[in-house]
Write a protein that holds these residues in place. Structure first.
Motif, short mmCIF file in Angstrom:
data_model
loop_
_atom_site.label_atom_id
_atom_site.label_comp_id
_atom_site.label_asym_id
_atom_site.label_seq_id
_atom_site.Cartn_x
_atom_site.Cartn_y
_atom_site.Cartn_z
N THR A 191 0.77 -1.27 -0.09
CA THR A 191 -0.04 -0.08 0.03
C THR A 191 0.89 1.24 0.20
O THR A 191 0.55 2.09 -0.86
N ILE A 228 4.58 2.13 -3.09
CA ILE A 228 4.56 3.03 -4.40
C ILE A 228 4.34 4.60 -4.00
O ILE A 228 5.13 5.37 -4.64
N ILE A 278 -3.17 7.60 -3.24
CA ILE A 278 -3.12 6.19 -3.43
C ILE A 278 -3.50 5.36 -2.36
O ILE A 278 -4.37 4.57 -2.43
N LEU A 286 -4.43 1.78 -9.18
CA LEU A 286 -3.40 2.72 -9.16
C LEU A 286 -3.25 3.35 -10.57
O LEU A 286 -2.77 4.62 -10.72
N GLU A 287 -3.50 2.36 -11.74
CA GLU A 287 -3.59 3.09 -12.97
C GLU A 287 -4.72 4.20 -13.21
O GLU A 287 -4.55 5.33 -13.58
N SER A 310 -3.02 7.45 -11.22
CA SER A 310 -2.23 7.98 -12.03
C SER A 310 -2.74 8.85 -13.23
O SER A 310 -2.34 9.90 -13.48
#
Length: 274
Positions: free
Chosen positions: A17, A20, A237, A265-266, A269
């Motif tokens: 978690t 990143i 995130i 996550l994509e 982003s």
């Protein structure tokens, strides 16, 4: 391998978690946030240890707290040795190396991290001695503040220290509380199997999920108020993963799959780039 890179490797092993968002931060801020995360993970591993009795947990946590409170310009090599004496073979690496994590942060912010970790360690000792008995919602608020809401406050201090970013401290507490409440939801069966129940008397799964969502509303407000920059990039995130976890559990899953995490996550982003 230098301490920073070593810390990032340990971080990668202990938290998908937070690895990143931390690894994406500017170096100076990255060192501060990684230091804070690993120091708190170190004491969390004591609190959650599967075989230590509660008296041993409380003793270790209080000794760690007292050592951190004695910090001046760092800590000598064996500063924490007394905290771990007799337990060196059963405590994980991330715990035994807390001295290294404590000195990873830049010296202008490191004492704030020592303070936050010392206070949290003392609170964890209190809850260990109570065997984490949560009688009502006020107890739950105390627990989630002690181990997570206070982390939100420390993150606000890190953002302010790094570039002057201002935040709402009440919302910061909600940010930490919300993430912790999601952890309680996700780990309830595992916790219960080791004799711990973080849900207040009479609460069921829907009640604790509602508690989590109430606090995530504050977490939304906290994140949405942040200007574009590293603090916003970081907070988006874990918040997206928290919502995703609740949604997955509502659909009958135990947790997010790796593909679910990658998709979230994509999505984060893409939204931050637009």
């Amino acid at each position: 391998m230098d301490l920073r890179n070593d810390a990032l490797e340990i971080l990668k092993e202990t938290s998908r978690t937070f690895y990143i968002p931390i690894v994406r931060l500017p170096r100076c801020l990255q060192e501060g946030v990684a230091s804070a995360y690993l120091c708190m993970r170190a004491i969390d591993e004591v609190e959650d240890h599967p075989t230590l009795d509660v008296e041993s947990k409380a003793k270790i946590l209080r000794k760690i707290s007292l050592t951190l409170q004695a910090g001046v310009d760092g800590f000598v090599a064996d500063a924490f040795a007394d905290s771990f004496y007799g337990y060196e073979d059963i405590l994980p690496e991330v715990t035994l190396r807390i001295r290294e994590w404590s000195i990873l942060a830049p010296e202008t912010i490191a004492p704030r991290i020592w303070d936050a970790t010392a206070a949290m360690s003392e609170r964890m000792a209190y809850w260990a001695e109570r065997n984490w008995r949560i009688d009502n919602e006020a107890d739950l608020d105390r627990y989630t503040f002690g181990v997570a809401g206070a982390v939100g406050l420390m993150l606000s201090d890190l953002w302010s220290w790094f570039d002057g970013t201002k935040t709402n401290r009440t919302h910061a507490i909600g940010f930490g509380r919300g993430l912790q409440a999601v952890n309680i939801v996700r780990n309830h069966n595992e916790d219960f199997s080791r004799g711990v129940n973080f849900m207040p008397s009479g609460w069921d799964a829907s009640a604790i999920q509602a508690y989590a969502r109430r606090n995530l509303i504050l977490a939304d407000a906290y994140t949405q108020s942040l200007p574009k920059g590293p603090a916003l990039d970081f907070c988006q995130i874990p918040l997206a993963l928290a919502y995703g976890t609740l949604d997955a559990i509502a659909l009958g899953k135990e947790k997010l799959s790796r593909s679910d995490v990658a998709a979230l996550l994509e999505q984060v982003s893409s939204s931050s780039e637009s």
